[in-house]
Enzyme design. Structure first.
Site, mmCIF file in Angstrom:
data_model
loop_
_atom_site.group_PDB
_atom_site.id
_atom_site.type_symbol
_atom_site.label_atom_id
_atom_site.label_comp_id
_atom_site.label_asym_id
_atom_site.label_seq_id
_atom_site.Cartn_x
_atom_site.Cartn_y
_atom_site.Cartn_z
ATOM 1 N N ASP A 169 0.825 -1.201 0.000
ATOM 2 C CA ASP A 169 0.000 0.000 0.000
ATOM 3 C C ASP A 169 0.866 1.262 0.000
ATOM 4 O O ASP A 169 1.954 1.271 0.578
ATOM 5 C CB ASP A 169 -0.895 -0.013 1.251
ATOM 6 C CG ASP A 169 -2.081 0.910 1.111
ATOM 7 O OD1 ASP A 169 -2.341 1.393 -0.004
ATOM 8 O OD2 ASP A 169 -2.757 1.155 2.130
ATOM 9 N N ASN A 184 -10.206 -2.611 -7.245
ATOM 10 C CA ASN A 184 -9.362 -1.707 -8.033
ATOM 11 C C ASN A 184 -9.866 -1.515 -9.457
ATOM 12 O O ASN A 184 -9.463 -0.561 -10.136
ATOM 13 C CB ASN A 184 -7.922 -2.207 -8.082
ATOM 14 C CG ASN A 184 -7.200 -2.105 -6.760
ATOM 15 O OD1 ASN A 184 -6.250 -2.841 -6.498
ATOM 16 N ND2 ASN A 184 -7.648 -1.197 -5.887
#
Length: 257
Positions: free
Chosen positions: A37, A85
Site C-alpha cells: 500500500d 481496483n
C-alpha cells in the site's frame, strides 16, 4: 544535502546489519503476505505521477524477494490488484494493468521464483490471462520461493469461488446436496481455495500506515500475525523487512489456544 543523504544511508545500512545480526533465523515465517500500500501517496509526496508510483512499487518486489531468499521464507503472496481496483479511472487502471503484466514477466524470467496466480481470472483482460498462464508454466519446475501474485483478488470473492468449486465438484462426482452438507468441513473448503496445498501466511505485512486487511486472504489469515508500518511500499527498505521479522520472532503464537 548529498553528504547528509550519504550519511543517512550509511547509518541505515549499519543499523540493518545490527538488526540482522540479532535475528533468530529459526523464527522466520515460512509464508509472508504483503499488502503493498502507498504507491499513489508516495508518488504524490515525491512530486511524481501515479503511474511512476506504481512502477516504483513494482520494482521493489524483486528487492523484497531477494531479502526473503536470504532467509528461510518459502512462500510470498503479493497483493497487486484487488477486485475493487477495477473501479479506478481508466487513465490509472490501464497503465497499472500493463505494469502488472511486466512484473509477472520479470518474475518468471528471473529463474529463482515459482509464479502462481491467485484471483479471479474472468475479471482480467485476455492478454493478462495469457501472461499469467505462460508465467506459471515457465516456472512450474523452479525450486525456489513460491510467489503468489494476487491479481483480481478479493477475500470474499475467493471464498465464494471456493464454495462454487466445491459444489461443482460434488455435482461432477454425483454427490447429492444432502451428502455434501454432511461432509463439508474446514479442510474441504480449504482444498478449493486459490492457495490449496499451500501453508497459510504466518506473517502479513501492510505498508503506508493503514491498519486493516481490506479483505486480504480472509480465510487463510485466521491465525496470522500482522505487521503494520508507516512507510509507503516503494520506500520499503531491507531494514523495514528485518524489523518485521524481528517483531514476528518476538511474538508468542497461540493459534487461538
Amino acid at each position: 544535502m548529498i553528504l547528509r543523504d550519504k550519511l543517512r544511508g550509511l547509518l541505515v545500512r549499519l543499523y540493518a546489519r545490527r538488526v540482522e545480526g540479532h535475528l533468530d533465523h529459526t523464527q522466520v515465517p515460512k509464508h509472508i503476505g504483503v499488502i503493498m500500500d502507498g504507491n499513489r501517496r508516495w508518488a504524490k509526496a515525491s512530486g511524481s505521477t501515479t503511474v511512476h508510483g506504481h512502477r516504483a512499487g513494482a520494482d521493489n518486489m524483486s528487492e523484497f524477494l531477494g531479502w526473503c531468499a536470504e532467509t528461510d521464507v518459502k512462500v510470498v503472496t503479493f497483493w497487486l490488484l484487488s477486485t475493487d481496483n477495477f473501479d479506478r479511472p481508466k487513465e490509472e487502471l490501464i497503465p497499472l494493468l500493463g505494469i502488472i503484466e511486466d512484473v509477472v514477466r520479470t518474475l518468471a524470467s528471473d529463474g529463482r521464483w515459482r509464479v502462481h496466480h491467485v484471483g479471479t481470472k474472468d475479471l482480467l483482460p485476455d492478454q493478462m490471462q495469457l501472461t499469467l498462464k505462460e508465467a506459471e508454466q515457465a516456472t512450474e519446475d523452479v525450486d525456489g520461493i513460491l510467489v503468489n501474485v494476487a491479481i483480481g483478488y478479493g477475500g470474499r470473492q475467493e471464498i465464494a469461488d471456493a464454495v462454487r468449486s466445491m459444489l461443482q465438484d460434488a455435482q461432477d462426482r454425483g454427490v447429492s446436496m444432502d451428502e455434501l452438507a454432511e461432509s463439508v468441513d474446514i479442510d474441504m473448503i480449504g482444498r478449493h481455495l486459490y492457495t490449496s496445498d499451500q501453508p497459510d501466511p504466518d506473517l502479513v505485512i501492510r505498508t503506508s500506515g493503514e491498519q486493516r486487511l481490506s479483505g486480504f486472504m480472509l480465510w487463510q489469515t485466521a491465525h496470522s500475525e500482522y505487521y503494520f508500518c508507516d512507510v509507503f511500499w516503494p520506500a520499503f527498505r531491507k531494514v523495514d523487512f528485518l524489523r518485521a521479522l524481528r517483531d514476528y520472532a518476538a511474538r508468542h503464537r497461540r493459534f487461538g489456544g
